[in-house]
Design an enzyme around this catalytic site. Sequence first.
Site, short mmCIF file in Angstrom:
data_model
loop_
_atom_site.label_atom_id
_atom_site.label_comp_id
_atom_site.label_asym_id
_atom_site.label_seq_id
_atom_site.Cartn_x
_atom_site.Cartn_y
_atom_site.Cartn_z
N HIS A 69 -3.48 6.93 3.34
CA HIS A 69 -3.71 5.60 2.55
C HIS A 69 -4.93 5.24 3.35
O HIS A 69 -5.26 5.40 4.51
CB HIS A 69 -2.81 4.71 3.00
CG HIS A 69 -3.25 3.15 2.55
ND1 HIS A 69 -4.03 2.77 1.27
CD2 HIS A 69 -3.48 2.05 3.11
CE1 HIS A 69 -4.24 1.81 1.50
NE2 HIS A 69 -3.93 1.06 2.56
N ASN B 167 -10.42 0.21 0.68
CA ASN B 167 -8.95 0.24 0.57
C ASN B 167 -8.56 -0.23 -0.86
O ASN B 167 -8.72 -1.49 -1.14
CB ASN B 167 -8.55 -0.69 1.54
CG ASN B 167 -7.04 -0.73 1.65
OD1 ASN B 167 -6.24 -0.58 0.79
ND2 ASN B 167 -6.52 -1.45 2.75
N CYS C 30 0.71 -1.27 -0.25
CA CYS C 30 0.24 0.05 -0.03
C CYS C 30 0.69 1.34 -0.20
O CYS C 30 0.30 2.32 -0.22
CB CYS C 30 -1.08 -0.02 1.17
SG CYS C 30 -1.90 -1.34 1.40
O1 UT7 Z 1 -3.94 -1.45 3.62
C1 UT7 Z 1 -3.58 -2.57 4.29
C2 UT7 Z 1 -3.32 -2.47 5.85
N1 UT7 Z 1 -4.42 -2.84 6.49
C3 UT7 Z 1 -4.98 -2.22 7.40
O2 UT7 Z 1 -4.45 -0.88 7.75
C4 UT7 Z 1 -6.05 -2.73 8.20
C5 UT7 Z 1 -5.82 -2.59 9.78
N2 UT7 Z 1 -6.97 -3.16 10.62
C6 UT7 Z 1 -8.07 -2.90 10.65
O3 UT7 Z 1 -8.83 -2.04 9.89
C7 UT7 Z 1 -9.05 -3.48 11.53
O4 UT7 Z 1 -8.42 -4.48 12.46
C8 UT7 Z 1 -10.31 -4.34 10.82
C9 UT7 Z 1 -11.42 -3.54 10.25
C10 UT7 Z 1 -9.47 -5.43 9.82
C11 UT7 Z 1 -10.72 -5.21 12.00
O5 UT7 Z 1 -11.61 -4.40 12.72
P1 UT7 Z 1 -11.39 -4.72 14.50
O6 UT7 Z 1 -11.98 -3.72 15.13
O7 UT7 Z 1 -9.76 -5.09 14.58
O8 UT7 Z 1 -12.09 -6.23 14.55
P2 UT7 Z 1 -11.70 -7.53 14.99
O9 UT7 Z 1 -10.91 -8.36 14.06
O10 UT7 Z 1 -11.11 -7.48 16.40
O11 UT7 Z 1 -13.07 -8.31 15.22
C12 UT7 Z 1 -14.13 -7.91 16.36
C13 UT7 Z 1 -15.31 -8.71 15.97
C14 UT7 Z 1 -14.70 -10.20 16.01
O12 UT7 Z 1 -15.81 -11.02 16.66
P3 UT7 Z 1 -15.66 -11.56 18.28
O13 UT7 Z 1 -14.54 -12.53 17.88
O14 UT7 Z 1 -15.42 -10.26 19.23
O15 UT7 Z 1 -17.04 -12.32 18.52
C15 UT7 Z 1 -14.99 -10.65 14.44
O16 UT7 Z 1 -15.19 -11.96 14.39
O17 UT7 Z 1 -16.01 -8.42 14.84
C16 UT7 Z 1 -16.09 -9.57 14.00
N3 UT7 Z 1 -16.17 -9.31 12.76
C17 UT7 Z 1 -17.17 -8.71 11.93
N4 UT7 Z 1 -18.41 -9.05 12.26
C18 UT7 Z 1 -19.24 -8.41 11.38
C19 UT7 Z 1 -14.95 -9.27 11.77
N5 UT7 Z 1 -15.20 -9.01 10.57
C20 UT7 Z 1 -16.86 -8.71 10.60
C21 UT7 Z 1 -17.62 -8.45 9.80
N6 UT7 Z 1 -18.64 -8.11 10.07
N7 UT7 Z 1 -17.13 -8.18 8.36
#
Ligand code: UT7
Length: 310
Positions: free
Chosen positions: A237, A267, A109
């Site tokens: 980004h 993204n 990225c």
């Molecule tokens: O360009 C490349 C560089 N990448 C980035 O900059 C990405 C950086 N990271 C992020 O933006 C965030 O970490 C994400 C958007 C990818 C994820 O957000 P998060 O707040 O870190 O969520 P998480 O992975 O901790 O998930 C929280 C909860 C989980 O459920 P439990 O374990 O708390 O029950 C996930 O299973 O949200 C759940 N979850 C979803 N629920 C509904 C994960 N994806 C989804 C979804 N819809 N699409």
Amino acid sequence: MKKIGLLSVGAYLPEEKLTNTDLEKMIDTTDEWITTRTGIQERRIAKNMLCSDLATRAAQDCLSGFHTHPKLIISSTSTNEYRFPYQASTVANRLGLIGIPAFDLNAACSGLIYSMAVAHSMMMTGNITTALVTAGERMSYFVDYQDRTSCILFGDGASALLLSSDHPEHEILTIELGTDATGSDCIIMGGPEQDFYFRQAGKQVFKFAVQKMGELIDSLKKKIGWKAGERFFILPHQANKRMMESVAKDKGIPLENFVINIEKYGNTSSASIGLALKEAWEKNLFQKGDYLFLIGFGGGLSWGAAAIRW
Ligand code: UT7
């Protein structure tokens, strides 16, 4: 010393939209979760176009109206359809830019900023007066649409920049690059078998990005001698709106200083900064004398930041 400026920016976005409502029908997610966790509402998907098609369109948009023949082309991409022909060669062929140095650059990225940096230094040290940098990404090819943690994030698109030493008015003042290679396996894509589809250590990358963006803003301000009260815009980004909100809060910078369009395109990897720049330029957001801080970060874990004086 030679001055190099940003003469033009181009963009291309495929027409087909993939909205959060569409995703609700495909995976176990909700519009509310995606919007609050990422700020994304929809993205564009290139159904019948190759990655090099996107980059070519952005390059055409960038060059339109300019009777110039770039002397260098660098294509930032991690998602080209071929290894050979590499993307810059395909784009150069379609644009009729024959006989000039053309190569691809992959820094995930951060690739647009890395490409700008390489173009900038080749222009500084050689006799190149005009360089074209493209950033074309077709992330949808590498996204697993059954993985709700990643498929909601990405879209396809391309942007392009034209750098010129004959027109240095939007001068590139400084560029800074780096990689925390201890995080090299935090973001993986395009490998064999189970490593083909995009996956990442989301929380770790989020923390890295917020901290690094803050550091880069401070560092750019210092390098260019920014003085309190001078206007500046951050073009980050577009990975997650919450990241920009965190940086804004940490650094006490109003969110209005961040150029954000993630809600429409998600993204788009290395294309995203150019897409944000194009949109802001068209809206006449910038005034003469403003500083623009372009900040990329991502796989690698890489970063790249450039300061431009408008
Ligand atoms: O360009 C490349 C560089 N990448 C980035 O900059 C990405 C950086 N990271 C992020 O933006 C965030 O970490 C994400 C958007 C990818 C994820 O957000 P998060 O707040 O870190 O969520 P998480 O992975 O901790 O998930 C929280 C909860 C989980 O459920 P439990 O374990 O708390 O029950 C996930 O299973 O949200 C759940 N979850 C979803 N629920 C509904 C994960 N994806 C989804 C979804 N819809 N699409």
